[in-house]
Design an enzyme around this catalytic site. Sequence first.
Site, mmCIF file in Angstrom:
data_model
loop_
_atom_site.group_PDB
_atom_site.id
_atom_site.type_symbol
_atom_site.label_atom_id
_atom_site.label_comp_id
_atom_site.label_asym_id
_atom_site.label_seq_id
_atom_site.Cartn_x
_atom_site.Cartn_y
_atom_site.Cartn_z
ATOM 1 N N ASP A 169 -32.552 24.062 43.813
ATOM 2 C CA ASP A 169 -31.625 22.942 43.927
ATOM 3 C C ASP A 169 -32.107 21.887 44.927
ATOM 4 O O ASP A 169 -31.587 20.773 44.941
ATOM 5 C CB ASP A 169 -30.245 23.442 44.377
ATOM 6 C CG ASP A 169 -29.647 24.433 43.403
ATOM 7 O OD1 ASP A 169 -29.755 24.196 42.192
ATOM 8 O OD2 ASP A 169 -29.092 25.450 43.852
ATOM 9 N N ASP A 190 -24.287 23.232 40.934
ATOM 10 C CA ASP A 190 -25.093 24.360 40.488
ATOM 11 C C ASP A 190 -24.132 25.496 40.152
ATOM 12 O O ASP A 190 -22.964 25.479 40.545
ATOM 13 C CB ASP A 190 -26.064 24.766 41.602
ATOM 14 C CG ASP A 190 -26.839 26.015 41.251
ATOM 15 O OD1 ASP A 190 -27.374 26.086 40.128
ATOM 16 O OD2 ASP A 190 -26.896 26.931 42.088
ATOM 17 N N ASP A 221 -27.398 25.803 46.247
ATOM 18 C CA ASP A 221 -27.721 26.705 47.354
ATOM 19 C C ASP A 221 -29.137 27.263 47.302
ATOM 20 O O ASP A 221 -29.603 27.837 48.276
ATOM 21 C CB ASP A 221 -26.732 27.875 47.384
ATOM 22 C CG ASP A 221 -27.004 28.901 46.288
ATOM 23 O OD1 ASP A 221 -27.343 28.473 45.166
ATOM 24 O OD2 ASP A 221 -26.889 30.109 46.556
#
Length: 635
Positions: A509, A310, A505
């Site tokens: 996600d 990410d 995080d």
Amino acid sequence: MGIFNRDRIRGALLVIAVTGLIGGLVLQFLGRSDLAGMVWTTCVLPILVALLAEIVRDFWHGEVGLDIVAALSMSAAVAFGEGLAAAVVAVMYAGGTFLESFAEGRARREMHDLLSRAPRTATRHRDGKLEDVPLDVIAPGDKLLVRQGDVLPVDGTVASAFAFLDTSALTGESLPVRLAIGSEAMSGSTNVGDVFDLIATRLAKESTYAGIVRLVEEAQQSKAPMSRLADRWSLGFLAVTVALALAAWWFTQDPIRAVAVLVIATPCPLILAVPVALVAGLSRAAHYGVLIKGAKPLETMARIRTLILDKTGTLTDGRPQIVAINSYIGIPDDEILRLAAALDQASKHPVAQAIVAAAKARELALPVPSEAVEIPGEGVRGSVDGHKVIVGGDNFVAGHLRRHSDDHPALASGSVLVAVAVDGRLAARLVMADPLREGAGSTLGELRHQGISRILLATGDRMEVAERVTEGLGLDGLHAGLSPDQKVMLVLAERKSGPVMMVGDGINDAPALAAADLGVAMGARGAAASAEAADVILLVDTIDRLGAGIHIARRSRRIALESVVAGIGLSILGMLAAAFGYLTPVQGAVLQEAIDVAVILNALRALHVRPHVEKNPEKQITGASCDGTIRENAA
């Protein structure tokens, strides 16, 4: 609760086995061989019953494990009067299963419930009054009050003049967004501005956050668990053991030789060496701030070939920072920052708090502002040390200076400008952005050195922002503008080419973390949902610990394999010696115990694995976000 009961049962069986073995030895020493044999047989039976139940369960799930060899050796030893040998095998097996349970739970901590971040109630307007109601009674059209710091309970539209929301957990956008009246707001966003009203447009169970929760649950159910490392050699080793035992019995007509072969063949090097090495790896990884939720994720981590990252909060810091100060009237940068930060102490806006944090990082003394007036979402004006200071958006500051804001520099995508005026003159503009984490490039290079062949970026942010942030990193793929379910699809597509690790995080996600072969959450400041869905949590807020975790995982797995190969090799030699009559069942059991000790000592070498990582306590995060609130530290 089921896992807890299983661990208690295994612990009780180990106590029974050890107590029975010692008790029988004491009776044997006292000359009561008859009672000793009864005690040994009695202590073996519960372990044998539990073992048979485990074998039946495995058969039901289509699995065949090495537990069959242990069951055969104990049963044969009891049947032919070799009670001591059976008791020794029972201790070995009970100890092995107990260690296996210990390995799975050693590094696991109590995680927040997936819904711990979500509100349980909401404040609703009703008949001119406010009432707190459960989420399940909220209907579309209800008017809700959202206070500062509240998480939006349902999807809705803003009914006040504006709202400031932190949507980073949902979209990956690090900077708060300003929504005007009538704008759509997603559940799961956090109100970082003043109180505002929200008109619900969906039921709680149909809202964005609830949909993400369902994605996590579905992805977790679809991920098949790994089999024990020991079972991979089970059929071949089982066939060799049974064939050798039957051959020894057939050619010598002595069933005790078959018993001796089975006793030595009891696969404790497999049962013991693997969990001991892996739990040592778990402890070692935790020492470096890498929390791995059990032995299976550790083994998976050793086999990873594809990494999906990410952006916000993972590859970048996730918090707005000052990247440049453009001064116009000759005031030193530190003085501009001091005046702006002093005034911004009166604001709770995340950008204002980031400016204050930057000033404190430079150890600038910040006086208390006076006559401070904040226009929410626009800026702040007031007095600092006798200077009239204005800090805020370009249009806000230009409006107070009665001039047009048409001379500001071009910005890189993803950056924002904060204008600063001092005593009626435009003094400077602060350029703020969410920069790449320090050392991110070298970290990705180290990961490639560790054997990661593909590194991809998956973000909900815009493509131009993602391209700017990742320029020069040499990524193998860049996927921007992804929704949570699109991230899941990317993970599933990459899994076709090999094991995939996903690092993130935010709440957005969480589904992808659950769908990956190995999900890694940035636990220092990440959301509870991502920590719950992940298999690994980085307790230190830096991705360089990924390299340390992979190094430890691969080294621990290699040590486990070494122990297995050495232990099984020695066991096969012992089986041959027993088949030719050189070892009795009791001698074989003692020899097997010696082999167990050797492989355990070798497996414990995993406690001393030293990855090439500099431990820097200054990088550890307490969980404070840039807006002054404390985010949930799911780790």
